[in-house]
Write a protein that holds these residues in place. Structure first.
Motif, PDB file in Angstrom:
ATOM      1  N   SER B 137       0.832  -1.196   0.000  1.00 48.78           N
ATOM      2  CA  SER B 137       0.000   0.000   0.000  1.00 48.78           C
ATOM      3  C   SER B 137       0.869   1.249   0.000  1.00 48.78           C
ATOM      4  O   SER B 137       0.639   2.161   0.748  1.00 48.78           O
ATOM      5  CB  SER B 137      -0.896   0.012   1.229  1.00 48.78           C
ATOM      6  OG  SER B 137      -0.065   0.070   2.368  1.00 48.78           O
ATOM      7  N   LYS B 138       1.885   1.171  -0.833  1.00 53.34           N
ATOM      8  CA  LYS B 138       2.846   2.275  -0.887  1.00 53.34           C
ATOM      9  C   LYS B 138       2.113   3.616  -0.820  1.00 53.34           C
ATOM     10  O   LYS B 138       1.302   3.913  -1.694  1.00 53.34           O
ATOM     11  CB  LYS B 138       3.624   2.178  -2.189  1.00 53.34           C
ATOM     12  CG  LYS B 138       4.861   3.030  -2.200  1.00 53.34           C
ATOM     13  CD  LYS B 138       5.796   2.637  -3.303  1.00 53.34           C
ATOM     14  CE  LYS B 138       5.307   3.103  -4.654  1.00 53.34           C
ATOM     15  NZ  LYS B 138       6.117   2.681  -5.752  1.00 53.34           N
ATOM     16  N   ALA B 144      -2.590  10.327   1.427  1.00 56.02           N
ATOM     17  CA  ALA B 144      -2.270   9.060   2.095  1.00 56.02           C
ATOM     18  C   ALA B 144      -3.526   8.213   2.273  1.00 56.02           C
ATOM     19  O   ALA B 144      -4.583   8.736   2.619  1.00 56.02           O
ATOM     20  CB  ALA B 144      -1.635   9.338   3.442  1.00 56.02           C
ATOM     21  N   TRP B 145      -3.357   6.907   2.006  1.00 56.42           N
ATOM     22  CA  TRP B 145      -4.484   5.977   2.149  1.00 56.42           C
ATOM     23  C   TRP B 145      -4.789   5.756   3.622  1.00 56.42           C
ATOM     24  O   TRP B 145      -3.887   5.606   4.441  1.00 56.42           O
ATOM     25  CB  TRP B 145      -4.143   4.627   1.503  1.00 56.42           C
ATOM     26  CG  TRP B 145      -5.295   3.658   1.457  1.00 56.42           C
ATOM     27  CD1 TRP B 145      -6.167   3.486   0.434  1.00 56.42           C
ATOM     28  CD2 TRP B 145      -5.688   2.726   2.476  1.00 56.42           C
ATOM     29  NE1 TRP B 145      -7.092   2.531   0.748  1.00 56.42           N
ATOM     30  CE2 TRP B 145      -6.827   2.042   1.998  1.00 56.42           C
ATOM     31  CE3 TRP B 145      -5.217   2.416   3.747  1.00 56.42           C
ATOM     32  CZ2 TRP B 145      -7.475   1.065   2.737  1.00 56.42           C
ATOM     33  CZ3 TRP B 145      -5.875   1.438   4.491  1.00 56.42           C
ATOM     34  CH2 TRP B 145      -6.998   0.765   3.978  1.00 56.42           C
ATOM     35  N   GLU B 146      -6.049   5.759   3.956  1.00 56.64           N
ATOM     36  CA  GLU B 146      -6.478   5.298   5.278  1.00 56.64           C
ATOM     37  C   GLU B 146      -7.825   4.607   5.096  1.00 56.64           C
ATOM     38  O   GLU B 146      -8.526   4.861   4.109  1.00 56.64           O
ATOM     39  CB  GLU B 146      -6.572   6.449   6.277  1.00 56.64           C
ATOM     40  CG  GLU B 146      -7.587   7.509   5.887  1.00 56.64           C
ATOM     41  CD  GLU B 146      -7.595   8.671   6.875  1.00 56.64           C
ATOM     42  OE1 GLU B 146      -8.701   9.115   7.219  1.00 56.64           O
ATOM     43  OE2 GLU B 146      -6.510   9.116   7.278  1.00 56.64           O
ATOM     44  N   LYS B 147      -8.142   3.747   6.033  1.00 54.95           N
ATOM     45  CA  LYS B 147      -9.372   2.951   5.900  1.00 54.95           C
ATOM     46  C   LYS B 147     -10.600   3.869   5.963  1.00 54.95           C
ATOM     47  O   LYS B 147     -10.730   4.671   6.897  1.00 54.95           O
ATOM     48  CB  LYS B 147      -9.408   1.936   7.041  1.00 54.95           C
ATOM     49  CG  LYS B 147     -10.446   0.870   6.879  1.00 54.95           C
ATOM     50  CD  LYS B 147     -10.257  -0.124   8.006  1.00 54.95           C
ATOM     51  CE  LYS B 147     -11.436  -1.030   8.145  1.00 54.95           C
ATOM     52  NZ  LYS B 147     -11.279  -1.942   9.278  1.00 54.95           N
ATOM     53  N   LEU B 213      -7.204   0.211  -3.793  1.00 55.16           N
ATOM     54  CA  LEU B 213      -6.170   1.204  -3.464  1.00 55.16           C
ATOM     55  C   LEU B 213      -5.247   0.653  -2.381  1.00 55.16           C
ATOM     56  O   LEU B 213      -4.030   0.860  -2.413  1.00 55.16           O
ATOM     57  CB  LEU B 213      -6.819   2.500  -2.963  1.00 55.16           C
ATOM     58  CG  LEU B 213      -7.377   3.463  -4.010  1.00 55.16           C
ATOM     59  CD1 LEU B 213      -8.114   4.610  -3.324  1.00 55.16           C
ATOM     60  CD2 LEU B 213      -6.274   4.017  -4.903  1.00 55.16           C
ATOM     61  N   ALA B 214      -5.857  -0.074  -1.424  1.00 54.24           N
ATOM     62  CA  ALA B 214      -5.053  -0.659  -0.337  1.00 54.24           C
ATOM     63  C   ALA B 214      -4.033  -1.647  -0.904  1.00 54.24           C
ATOM     64  O   ALA B 214      -2.929  -1.784  -0.384  1.00 54.24           O
ATOM     65  CB  ALA B 214      -5.960  -1.347   0.663  1.00 54.24           C
ATOM     66  N   ALA B 221      -8.792   0.545  -9.161  1.00 55.76           N
ATOM     67  CA  ALA B 221      -9.454   1.344  -8.122  1.00 55.76           C
ATOM     68  C   ALA B 221     -10.130   2.558  -8.749  1.00 55.76           C
ATOM     69  O   ALA B 221     -11.274   2.892  -8.416  1.00 55.76           O
ATOM     70  CB  ALA B 221      -8.420   1.795  -7.091  1.00 55.76           C
ATOM     71  N   ALA B 222      -9.421   3.200  -9.680  1.00 56.49           N
ATOM     72  CA  ALA B 222      -9.995   4.399 -10.324  1.00 56.49           C
ATOM     73  C   ALA B 222     -11.297   4.024 -11.049  1.00 56.49           C
ATOM     74  O   ALA B 222     -12.296   4.742 -10.967  1.00 56.49           O
ATOM     75  CB  ALA B 222      -8.990   5.016 -11.294  1.00 56.49           C
ATOM     76  N   GLY B 223     -11.291   2.856 -11.727  1.00 52.68           N
ATOM     77  CA  GLY B 223     -12.492   2.418 -12.449  1.00 52.68           C
ATOM     78  C   GLY B 223     -13.670   2.208 -11.502  1.00 52.68           C
ATOM     79  O   GLY B 223     -14.781   2.670 -11.753  1.00 52.68           O
ATOM     80  N   SER B 224     -13.395   1.515 -10.388  1.00 48.78           N
ATOM     81  CA  SER B 224     -14.478   1.245  -9.421  1.00 48.78           C
ATOM     82  C   SER B 224     -15.002   2.546  -8.820  1.00 48.78           C
ATOM     83  O   SER B 224     -16.203   2.727  -8.639  1.00 48.78           O
ATOM     84  CB  SER B 224     -13.977   0.363  -8.281  1.00 48.78           C
ATOM     85  OG  SER B 224     -13.447  -0.805  -8.788  1.00 48.78           O
TER      86      SER B 224
END
Lengths: 162, 283
Positions: B137-138, B144-147, B213-214, B221-224
């Motif tokens: 999940s660079k 920044a990714w978060e849940k 994305l995770a 992810a972009a498509g969804s």
């Protein structure tokens, strides 16, 4: 949140109700719309910038009013009658109702709904969301003024209130 | 002595005749509610057009519309205000009760499923950790990714009331239990067929996007998330915009990411503030 919501409610409920009433002409529908708008606001409380109120609430009210009219499919399209338009107009009275400086908007609205649309006091009170006793007072004031203007101009030989 | 008209007893005959003349003429006027709605721009075009055409030349209608418009500042009856307040309070507490009832049941069901799965898997070699590693999940350079929190519409409650005829919410719930326990890969495996089966189910598309994305599957992810964006309603729509911006950033579509965040920034609230900061960072 409860206190903040309460404060927002107190600040904006009248404006939203008046707006909904103006768009629907129906107090019970306006009540539905206002309740729905504030419930939506409550549901989205965290994501709404309260500085954008009451614009956000008015937009919800407007959209709900559009839904209301869209669903009112039984509503017959208005057709202007050429013959009735040609009826002798009471032009002076029409101008007096519009221009008399001693009349406030509430007096004009009450007089027009009564004279022109034949509404009773109770119907006017319902349409404008004011008490029947206030409507009675506004009509009395307007009629008194009209009689006075009419007498003055009649005495001067003109037929009309203006 | 002044004679008085029956219909307008407060008026002398001559004046009453003038009022009657005005009323006769007004039989050709639209009713007040229709007039007000047309002027407020909320009437369908086919109904509004003849009303507005009439009002253009009718002084009486113009005066009525303007007078009623000017009443916007008038106070409303205290009784009406109180009735609206009570109604909102009733519906608010009703909705709170529904949600209070939902979460304990959902939690209990979650525990049961976790127990069942652990019994089934006992004895098998331990599965690889499914939480995204730092490598998988660079983190994006800026966003920044978060849940994402679980945001479900009231319709999702139907699953607990046996009214979920299609089984759609039940399937979503199963996938989200994995998501809740940080099994993003497992959740994505369940969400993929669900999103294919119900392409307009914004929640399925959204959580699939977040899970992808995770796992750094950024194009997917972009498509969804683009699919989710078409159908999501607030407040989910705000989350969709944030994660879609993240997917765009990761796939090099910086301008699109910034545009999304700038729109989101105007929505205010906590998510709006985060979007403002994100848009600023992407400049």
């Amino acid at each position: 949140m409860q206190d903040e919501f309460e404060a927002v409610y107190r600040t904006h409920v009248e404006a939203v109700f008046r707006y909904a009433l103006r768009l629907t002409g129906d107090p019970s529908k306006a009540e539905d719309i206002v309740s729905e708008a504030f419930l939506q606001l409550f549901g989205h409380w965290g994501s709404i910038d309260t500085s954008k109120l009451p614009g956000w609430l008015l937009t919800v009210a407007r959209n709900r009013a559009m839904d209301h009219w869209r669903k009112a499919s039984a509503e017959r399209p208005f057709e202007e009658s050429v013959e009735l338009s040609a009826v002798q107009r009471s032009v002076d009275l029409e101008h007096w109702l519009r221009e008399e400086p001693s009349l406030k908007p509430i007096h004009r609205a009450c007089l027009l709904l009564h004279f022109v649309h034949g509404m009773t006091r109770a119907e006017i009170a319902n349409h404008l969301a004011v008490s029947e006793s206030k409507v009675k007072g506004h009509l009395q004031y307007g009629l008194q003024l009209l009689r006075k203007s009419w007498k003055t101009t009649s005495a001067g030989g003109a037929h009309g209130a203006a | 002595m002044e004679r008085h008209d029956r219909e307008f007893p407060d008026l002398p005959d001559e004046l009453a005749a003038t009022v009657r003349g005005l009323r006769n003429r007004a039989q050709g006027c639209p009713r007040p509610a229709l007039l007000q709605a047309a002027h407020g721009g909320v009437l369908p075009a086919e109904l509004a057009e003849p009303v507005l055409r009439h009002a253009e030349t009718c002084l009486t209608c113009q005066t009525l519309v303007e007078s009623i418009h000017a009443l916007d500042a008038e106070p409303i009856e205290p009784g009406m205000q109180q009735r609206i307040r009570e109604r909102i309070e009733r519906e608010r507490s009703g909705s709170r009760r529904r949600f209070l009832w939902f979460w304990p049941v959902a939690a209990a069901a979650g525990v049961l499923i976790v127990l069942a799965v652990s019994v089934m898997l006992r004895g098998r070699p331990p599965a690889a950790a499914t939480r995204p590693t730092a490598q998988e999940s660079k983190p994006a350079p800026v966003l920044a990714w978060e849940k994402a929190p679980i945001v479900l519409p009231p319709a999702a409650l139907l699953v607990w009331r046996g009214k979920d005829d299609s089984g759609m919410w039940k399937e979503l719930q199963t996938a989200l239990l994995r998501y809740q326990s940080d099994d993003f890969h497992g959740a994505a495996e369940l969400l993929e067929p669900l999103a294919r089966k119900y392409p307009s189910l914004a929640e399925a598309q959204f959580y699939l996007g977040v899970c992808r994305l995770a796992g750094n599957a950024n194009e997917g992810a972009a498509g969804s998330l683009e699919a989710a964006r078409k159908f999501a309603q607030p407040p989910l729509a705000d989350y969709v915009a944030w994660y879609l911006a993240m997917a765009y950033e990761r796939t090099g579509r910086i301008r699109e990411a910034r545009q999304l965040l700038e729109v989101q920034c105007g929505h205010g609230g906590e998510l709006g503030a985060r979007a403002c900061r994100g848009a600023q960072s992407l400049r």
